[in-house]
Write an enzyme that holds these catalytic residues in place. Structure first.
Site, PDB file in Angstrom:
ATOM      1  N   GLU A 171       0.782  -1.161  -0.059  1.00 53.76           N
ATOM      2  CA  GLU A 171      -0.057  -0.013  -0.005  1.00 53.76           C
ATOM      3  C   GLU A 171       0.695   1.353   0.008  1.00 53.76           C
ATOM      4  O   GLU A 171       0.582   2.258  -0.622  1.00 53.76           O
ATOM      5  CB  GLU A 171      -0.990   0.001   1.232  1.00 53.76           C
ATOM      6  CG  GLU A 171      -2.015  -1.004   1.125  1.00 53.76           C
ATOM      7  CD  GLU A 171      -2.784  -1.474   0.002  1.00 53.76           C
ATOM      8  OE1 GLU A 171      -2.844  -0.652  -0.816  1.00 53.76           O
ATOM      9  OE2 GLU A 171      -3.541  -2.317  -0.056  1.00 53.76           O
ATOM     10  N   TYR A 197       4.108   9.908  -7.477  1.00 53.41           N
ATOM     11  CA  TYR A 197       4.831  10.069  -8.668  1.00 53.41           C
ATOM     12  C   TYR A 197       3.943  10.421 -10.028  1.00 53.41           C
ATOM     13  O   TYR A 197       4.509  11.160 -10.736  1.00 53.41           O
ATOM     14  CB  TYR A 197       5.449   8.502  -9.038  1.00 53.41           C
ATOM     15  CG  TYR A 197       6.109   8.257 -10.359  1.00 53.41           C
ATOM     16  CD1 TYR A 197       7.194   9.315 -10.583  1.00 53.41           C
ATOM     17  CD2 TYR A 197       5.883   7.451 -11.129  1.00 53.41           C
ATOM     18  CE1 TYR A 197       8.053   9.085 -11.710  1.00 53.41           C
ATOM     19  CE2 TYR A 197       6.654   7.387 -12.371  1.00 53.41           C
ATOM     20  CZ  TYR A 197       7.836   7.956 -12.649  1.00 53.41           C
ATOM     21  OH  TYR A 197       8.571   7.876 -13.646  1.00 53.41           O
ATOM     22  N   GLU A 256     -11.223  -3.136  -1.527  1.00 57.56           N
ATOM     23  CA  GLU A 256     -10.220  -3.341  -2.393  1.00 57.56           C
ATOM     24  C   GLU A 256     -10.799  -4.445  -3.607  1.00 57.56           C
ATOM     25  O   GLU A 256     -10.310  -4.395  -4.467  1.00 57.56           O
ATOM     26  CB  GLU A 256      -9.044  -4.359  -1.708  1.00 57.56           C
ATOM     27  CG  GLU A 256      -8.250  -3.499  -0.807  1.00 57.56           C
ATOM     28  CD  GLU A 256      -7.060  -3.991  -0.144  1.00 57.56           C
ATOM     29  OE1 GLU A 256      -7.320  -5.095   0.555  1.00 57.56           O
ATOM     30  OE2 GLU A 256      -6.110  -3.632  -0.506  1.00 57.56           O
ATOM     31  N   GLU A 266      -3.540  -5.868  -5.866  1.00 58.21           N
ATOM     32  CA  GLU A 266      -4.815  -6.091  -5.014  1.00 58.21           C
ATOM     33  C   GLU A 266      -5.462  -7.298  -5.142  1.00 58.21           C
ATOM     34  O   GLU A 266      -5.938  -7.791  -4.220  1.00 58.21           O
ATOM     35  CB  GLU A 266      -5.603  -4.810  -5.733  1.00 58.21           C
ATOM     36  CG  GLU A 266      -5.255  -3.508  -5.576  1.00 58.21           C
ATOM     37  CD  GLU A 266      -5.051  -2.965  -4.181  1.00 58.21           C
ATOM     38  OE1 GLU A 266      -5.370  -3.632  -3.102  1.00 58.21           O
ATOM     39  OE2 GLU A 266      -4.360  -2.070  -4.250  1.00 58.21           O
TER      40      GLU A 266
HETATM   41 MN    MN Z   1      -4.415  -3.273  -1.322  1.00 59.74          MN
HETATM   42 FE    FE Z   2      -3.306  -0.686  -2.814  1.00 55.14          FE
END
Ligand code: MN
Ligand code: FE
Length: 362
Positions: free
Chosen positions: A130, A139, A202, A236
């Site tokens: 994460e 970035y 997620e 993920e």
């Molecule tokens: Mn995640």
């Molecule tokens: Fe993530």
């Protein structure tokens, strides 16, 4: 009589007690197991956690390795429409907050609550990923020259982002600090947290934007950002699997959690998550544009949410919902998740391999 192993080295004798070691192993549990600072990973009780840790590490990537020149040129050019820029802004705005929220919950709630060292090991890696995701957004923001204050204010000022964030953080605050996890109510709080973060957030609420940004990527727009989102998505899918396995093992060891009422409650939470995600999708895509329609993305969310529910043994909310984006299933991770334990992820394990897959598709 306990079994021992004796070593005599010079004039010293060492006696190791095998039974004690076996008792320590037997006391490995998801929660309420043996508390230790030794971090004695072996012998493994949760083999899947160690395998997943290894896979996650093999997928390591660094944002700075991905060139952003083309993205910067496109960002300033006429070939990109305002709606496409808006989708990228929503992506950067939402995920800047979301990645941090997940990492914080993994470190301060889930990793604190579990007791088996191999579970702490893989959760430490999860939190680190994460951080990488959050850094990839830094970035992107600095490469494109976006105003960071504007990104920050999106968390509060865009109501659908604020609501998605509030939905997950409320299941996190209750679990901070010393929590007696021998109490059924607290076990349920933890199980709910694992479900909400892994399967609702997620697993489902990340997928509207993933789909939109990868649709742009497929049209050769924002290749650097698309590449980073592909790497993020690959990570993920491991996080979803991690929290799914953890929830399933928690329930197996504490079956009193898994009542009919509790299962209905989780299903309702998914329903709420899906509603919030559909409202959010309409903010990302207020008008249909460049081959993207909000209706198709909301249908996609119904489809994804049901896969998540089925993954933890719950009834789907929209039985028969079809995936409107079969190409996305290939680019995304549905197949790969199912194949996870068959070890068919090798083709994704190197940056060069991932680039090669991308080139074929274009
Ligand atoms: Mn995640
Ligand atoms: Fe993530």
């Amino acid at each position: 009589m306990s079994e021992t192993q004796t070593y005599t080295i010079g004039d010293k004798t060492f006696v190791l007690n095998k039974d004690k070691a076996e008792a320590a192993f037997a006391a490995k549990k998801v929660i309420n197991g043996r508390q230790t600072m030794y971090f004695n990973i072996l012998p493994l009780k949760y083999q899947w956690a160690y395998n997943l840790y290894k896979n996650m590490k093999a997928n390591h990537w660094e944002p700075e390795d991905i060139p952003m020149q083309k993205d910067c040129e496109q960002w300033r050019s006429e070939e990109i429409t305002d709606i496409e820029r808006w989708i990228i802004k929503m992506g950067v705005g939402y995920f800047s907050a979301a990645e941090g929220i997940v990492g914080d919950n993994i470190l301060h709630v889930v990793r604190e609550a579990v007791t088996a060292p191999e579970l702490k090991l893989v959760l430490g890696r999860h939190a680190h990923e994460e951080n990488i995701h959050a850094d990839s957004l830094v970035y992107m923001i600095s490469s494109l020259g976006l105003n960071p204050h504007e990104c920050e204010s999106m968390f509060d000022d865009i109501e659908t982002i604020e609501k998605k964030n509030a939905f997950v953080t409320k299941t996190s605050w209750d679990l901070r600090g010393d929590l007696d996890l021998t109490l059924l109510e607290n076990k349920k709080l933890l199980a709910r947290n694992m479900f909400v973060f892994g399967q609702c957030m997620e697993g489902t609420q990340f997928y509207g934007l993933f789909g939109m940004i990868l649709s742009l990527y497929r049209q050769n727009k924002f290749p650097g950002i698309g590449q980073m989102f592909r790497y993020t998505l690959r990570d993920e899918s491991n996080h979803i699997e991690l929290l799914r396995n953890l929830l399933m093992d928690l329930v197996e060891e504490n079956p009193e959690i898994w009542t009919e009422d509790f299962r209905a409650e989780l299903r309702e939470l998914m329903k709420e998550a899906v509603g919030l995600e559909k409202d959010f999708i309409r903010d990302c895509l207020p008008v249909n544009a460049v081959g993207l329609s909000a209706d198709e993305f909301t249908q996609y969310i119904d489809y994804i949410a049901d896969r998540r529910l089925e993954g933890v043994g719950l009834e789907p909310l929209s039985p028969g919902a079809k995936n409107p984006f079969p190409w996305l299933a290939e680019m995304m991770d549905i197949q790969k998740e199912q194949n996870f334990f068959e070890g068919r992820v090798t083709e994704y394990q190197k940056a060069s391999a991932l680039t090669a897959v991308h080139d074929d598709e274009l």
